[in-house]
Scaffold this motif. Structure first.
Motif, PDB file in Angstrom:
ATOM      1  N   MET A 128     -14.912  16.015 -10.358  1.00 57.08           N
ATOM      2  CA  MET A 128     -15.671  17.257 -10.264  1.00 57.08           C
ATOM      3  C   MET A 128     -14.933  18.293  -9.430  1.00 57.08           C
ATOM      4  O   MET A 128     -15.026  19.484  -9.682  1.00 57.08           O
ATOM      5  CB  MET A 128     -17.053  16.995  -9.666  1.00 57.08           C
ATOM      6  N   PHE A 129     -14.210  17.852  -8.430  1.00 55.99           N
ATOM      7  CA  PHE A 129     -13.521  18.768  -7.527  1.00 55.99           C
ATOM      8  C   PHE A 129     -12.032  18.897  -7.823  1.00 55.99           C
ATOM      9  O   PHE A 129     -11.289  19.453  -7.030  1.00 55.99           O
ATOM     10  CB  PHE A 129     -13.743  18.332  -6.074  1.00 55.99           C
ATOM     11  N   GLY A 130     -11.574  18.408  -8.963  1.00 54.11           N
ATOM     12  CA  GLY A 130     -10.190  18.553  -9.362  1.00 54.11           C
ATOM     13  C   GLY A 130      -9.233  17.571  -8.737  1.00 54.11           C
ATOM     14  O   GLY A 130      -8.026  17.702  -8.883  1.00 54.11           O
ATOM     15  N   ASP A 131      -9.747  16.587  -8.007  1.00 51.47           N
ATOM     16  CA  ASP A 131      -8.858  15.607  -7.371  1.00 51.47           C
ATOM     17  C   ASP A 131      -8.340  14.620  -8.410  1.00 51.47           C
ATOM     18  O   ASP A 131      -9.058  14.192  -9.299  1.00 51.47           O
ATOM     19  CB  ASP A 131      -9.586  14.831  -6.281  1.00 51.47           C
ATOM     20  N   THR A 132      -7.092  14.292  -8.260  1.00 51.13           N
ATOM     21  CA  THR A 132      -6.453  13.314  -9.128  1.00 51.13           C
ATOM     22  C   THR A 132      -5.384  12.597  -8.315  1.00 51.13           C
ATOM     23  O   THR A 132      -5.131  12.945  -7.171  1.00 51.13           O
ATOM     24  CB  THR A 132      -5.863  13.996 -10.383  1.00 51.13           C
ATOM     25  N   LYS A 133      -4.754  11.628  -8.912  1.00 45.96           N
ATOM     26  CA  LYS A 133      -3.722  10.863  -8.212  1.00 45.96           C
ATOM     27  C   LYS A 133      -2.360  11.228  -8.776  1.00 45.96           C
ATOM     28  O   LYS A 133      -2.166  11.274  -9.980  1.00 45.96           O
ATOM     29  CB  LYS A 133      -4.002   9.370  -8.380  1.00 45.96           C
ATOM     30  N   ASP A 134      -1.411  11.486  -7.886  1.00 50.15           N
ATOM     31  CA  ASP A 134      -0.023  11.694  -8.289  1.00 50.15           C
ATOM     32  C   ASP A 134       0.433  10.393  -8.959  1.00 50.15           C
ATOM     33  O   ASP A 134       0.398   9.333  -8.334  1.00 50.15           O
ATOM     34  CB  ASP A 134       0.821  11.989  -7.045  1.00 50.15           C
ATOM     35  N   PRO A 135       0.817  10.444 -10.243  1.00 47.83           N
ATOM     36  CA  PRO A 135       1.159   9.209 -10.944  1.00 47.83           C
ATOM     37  C   PRO A 135       2.441   8.543 -10.449  1.00 47.83           C
ATOM     38  O   PRO A 135       2.674   7.377 -10.732  1.00 47.83           O
ATOM     39  CB  PRO A 135       1.297   9.648 -12.404  1.00 47.83           C
ATOM     40  N   VAL A 136       3.253   9.258  -9.698  1.00 43.30           N
ATOM     41  CA  VAL A 136       4.517   8.693  -9.213  1.00 43.30           C
ATOM     42  C   VAL A 136       4.310   7.948  -7.895  1.00 43.30           C
ATOM     43  O   VAL A 136       4.672   6.780  -7.769  1.00 43.30           O
ATOM     44  CB  VAL A 136       5.594   9.795  -9.062  1.00 43.30           C
TER      45      VAL A 136
ATOM     46  N   PHE B   1       2.688  21.835  -8.126  1.00 45.15           N
ATOM     47  CA  PHE B   1       3.582  21.021  -8.960  1.00 45.15           C
ATOM     48  C   PHE B   1       2.771  20.322 -10.052  1.00 45.15           C
ATOM     49  O   PHE B   1       2.005  19.407  -9.767  1.00 45.15           O
ATOM     50  CB  PHE B   1       4.323  19.992  -8.106  1.00 45.15           C
ATOM     51  N   LYS B   2       2.948  20.767 -11.296  1.00 44.28           N
ATOM     52  CA  LYS B   2       2.183  20.225 -12.423  1.00 44.28           C
ATOM     53  C   LYS B   2       3.090  20.017 -13.621  1.00 44.28           C
ATOM     54  O   LYS B   2       4.077  20.721 -13.789  1.00 44.28           O
ATOM     55  CB  LYS B   2       1.067  21.184 -12.839  1.00 44.28           C
ATOM     56  N   SER B   3       2.720  19.057 -14.450  1.00 42.14           N
ATOM     57  CA  SER B   3       3.377  18.822 -15.734  1.00 42.14           C
ATOM     58  C   SER B   3       2.300  18.440 -16.733  1.00 42.14           C
ATOM     59  O   SER B   3       1.252  17.911 -16.356  1.00 42.14           O
ATOM     60  CB  SER B   3       4.398  17.687 -15.661  1.00 42.14           C
ATOM     61  N   THR B   4       2.571  18.690 -17.994  1.00 41.36           N
ATOM     62  CA  THR B   4       1.673  18.272 -19.064  1.00 41.36           C
ATOM     63  C   THR B   4       2.434  17.317 -19.962  1.00 41.36           C
ATOM     64  O   THR B   4       3.569  17.590 -20.351  1.00 41.36           O
ATOM     65  CB  THR B   4       1.177  19.486 -19.867  1.00 41.36           C
ATOM     66  N   TYR B   5       1.802  16.201 -20.269  1.00 40.92           N
ATOM     67  CA  TYR B   5       2.408  15.194 -21.139  1.00 40.92           C
ATOM     68  C   TYR B   5       1.348  14.730 -22.113  1.00 40.92           C
ATOM     69  O   TYR B   5       0.278  14.286 -21.700  1.00 40.92           O
ATOM     70  CB  TYR B   5       2.955  14.032 -20.310  1.00 40.92           C
ATOM     71  N   GLN B   6       1.623  14.865 -23.382  1.00 39.16           N
ATOM     72  CA  GLN B   6       0.712  14.488 -24.457  1.00 39.16           C
ATOM     73  C   GLN B   6      -0.669  15.098 -24.250  1.00 39.16           C
ATOM     74  O   GLN B   6      -1.692  14.446 -24.421  1.00 39.16           O
ATOM     75  CB  GLN B   6       0.641  12.974 -24.603  1.00 39.16           C
ATOM     76  N   GLY B   7      -0.695  16.366 -23.864  1.00 45.47           N
ATOM     77  CA  GLY B   7      -1.941  17.106 -23.710  1.00 45.47           C
ATOM     78  C   GLY B   7      -2.714  16.836 -22.436  1.00 45.47           C
ATOM     79  O   GLY B   7      -3.802  17.370 -22.242  1.00 45.47           O
ATOM     80  N   VAL B   8      -2.176  16.029 -21.532  1.00 49.80           N
ATOM     81  CA  VAL B   8      -2.847  15.703 -20.273  1.00 49.80           C
ATOM     82  C   VAL B   8      -2.073  16.341 -19.121  1.00 49.80           C
ATOM     83  O   VAL B   8      -0.852  16.211 -19.041  1.00 49.80           O
ATOM     84  CB  VAL B   8      -2.936  14.172 -20.059  1.00 49.80           C
ATOM     85  N   ALA B   9      -2.804  17.025 -18.234  1.00 51.79           N
ATOM     86  CA  ALA B   9      -2.180  17.658 -17.072  1.00 51.79           C
ATOM     87  C   ALA B   9      -2.078  16.649 -15.931  1.00 51.79           C
ATOM     88  O   ALA B   9      -3.015  15.893 -15.672  1.00 51.79           O
ATOM     89  CB  ALA B   9      -2.995  18.860 -16.631  1.00 51.79           C
ATOM     90  N   TYR B  10      -0.941  16.642 -15.270  1.00 47.53           N
ATOM     91  CA  TYR B  10      -0.692  15.766 -14.126  1.00 47.53           C
ATOM     92  C   TYR B  10      -0.296  16.632 -12.941  1.00 47.53           C
ATOM     93  O   TYR B  10       0.449  17.603 -13.093  1.00 47.53           O
ATOM     94  CB  TYR B  10       0.439  14.776 -14.429  1.00 47.53           C
ATOM     95  N   GLY B  11      -0.774  16.277 -11.756  1.00 47.12           N
ATOM     96  CA  GLY B  11      -0.430  16.998 -10.538  1.00 47.12           C
ATOM     97  C   GLY B  11       0.406  16.117  -9.630  1.00 47.12           C
ATOM     98  O   GLY B  11       0.265  14.890  -9.631  1.00 47.12           O
ATOM     99  N   PHE B  12       1.260  16.759  -8.833  1.00 45.93           N
ATOM    100  CA  PHE B  12       2.196  16.026  -7.982  1.00 45.93           C
ATOM    101  C   PHE B  12       2.171  16.569  -6.564  1.00 45.93           C
ATOM    102  O   PHE B  12       1.962  17.750  -6.339  1.00 45.93           O
ATOM    103  CB  PHE B  12       3.606  16.116  -8.563  1.00 45.93           C
ATOM    104  N   CYS B  13       2.445  15.689  -5.622  1.00 46.25           N
ATOM    105  CA  CYS B  13       2.445  16.070  -4.212  1.00 46.25           C
ATOM    106  C   CYS B  13       3.706  16.843  -3.839  1.00 46.25           C
ATOM    107  O   CYS B  13       3.713  17.558  -2.846  1.00 46.25           O
ATOM    108  CB  CYS B  13       2.304  14.839  -3.334  1.00 46.25           C
TER     109      CYS B  13
END
Length: 65
Positions: free
Chosen positions: A17-25, A37-49
């Motif tokens: 709800m608050f936009g929190d996610t886990k850095d996949p790396v 720091f963001k990337s999109t892969y196969q239509g999914v947005a990922y955020g990075f620290c």
């Protein structure tokens, strides 16, 4: 009707709800709405620290997605 929700489920739902996610790396919690720091892969947005985690992901996204 009472809802039976585990604490882990509640935290996951609140985080989304608050936009929190886990850095996949590295696994660090980041806010997707605020992180630069963001990337999109196969239509999914990922955020990075950091830029380093983003670059690592971008080199091999299928490994982390």
């Amino acid at each position: 009707m009472l809802w039976a929700m585990s604490l882990a489920d509640f935290v996951k739902k609140a985080s989304k709800m608050f936009g929190d996610t886990k850095d996949p790396v590295c696994g660090m919690r980041v806010n997707l709405d605020q992180v630069p720091f963001k990337s999109t892969y196969q239509g999914v947005a990922y955020g990075f620290c950091s830029q380093e985690c983003k670059q690592t992901f971008d080199k091999n996204p299928h490994q982390y997605a």
